[in-house]
Design a protein around this motif. Sequence first.
Motif, mmCIF file in Angstrom:
data_model
loop_
_atom_site.group_PDB
_atom_site.id
_atom_site.type_symbol
_atom_site.label_atom_id
_atom_site.label_comp_id
_atom_site.label_asym_id
_atom_site.label_seq_id
_atom_site.Cartn_x
_atom_site.Cartn_y
_atom_site.Cartn_z
ATOM 1 N N GLN A 118 0.829 -1.207 0.000
ATOM 2 C CA GLN A 118 0.000 0.000 0.000
ATOM 3 C C GLN A 118 0.865 1.259 0.000
ATOM 4 O OE1 GLN A 118 -2.506 -0.679 3.428
ATOM 5 N NE2 GLN A 118 -4.126 -1.620 2.196
ATOM 6 N N GLU A 119 1.951 1.221 0.767
ATOM 7 C CA GLU A 119 2.855 2.370 0.793
ATOM 8 C C GLU A 119 3.463 2.617 -0.590
ATOM 9 O OE1 GLU A 119 5.758 1.573 3.823
ATOM 10 O OE2 GLU A 119 4.270 1.613 5.425
ATOM 11 N N THR A 151 0.841 4.064 -2.958
ATOM 12 C CA THR A 151 0.644 5.491 -2.689
ATOM 13 C C THR A 151 1.780 6.306 -3.298
ATOM 14 O OG1 THR A 151 -0.508 4.960 -0.638
ATOM 15 C CG2 THR A 151 0.327 7.200 -0.865
ATOM 16 N N LYS A 196 1.435 6.477 -7.099
ATOM 17 C CA LYS A 196 0.407 7.424 -7.535
ATOM 18 C C LYS A 196 0.944 8.854 -7.571
ATOM 19 C CE LYS A 196 -3.612 4.848 -5.860
ATOM 20 N NZ LYS A 196 -4.714 4.837 -4.869
ATOM 21 N N LYS A 197 1.837 9.178 -6.645
ATOM 22 C CA LYS A 197 2.391 10.523 -6.551
ATOM 23 C C LYS A 197 3.664 10.707 -7.377
ATOM 24 C CE LYS A 197 0.680 11.103 -1.838
ATOM 25 N NZ LYS A 197 1.039 11.277 -0.424
#
Length: 87
Positions: free
Chosen positions: A13-14, A17, A20-21
Amino acid sequence: MAVKNTIILQKMQEELTRAKKADSQTFIKHIEKIKLLCELFLDAEQHDSAPSSQHISKEEMKVMLGQQTKQPPIQHDEANGTSIFDF
């Protein structure tokens, strides 16, 4: 040392994230990390579902211990025993 599944999922998940950025250059690096973490699950599942290589049949054990099953001697003109060294 085994890593808990929840820790691996948290790391995935990290990385997601971060991906995505991320810009296009570092995006692939984050996806590769996610892929590696996924492979941990897949490798563990394949290892768990693999048939046990520790099982040895009775026949295999007899052969390994030199207790060959009785076989009829080879029947042809020049054979005089069961060994390939019998002439």
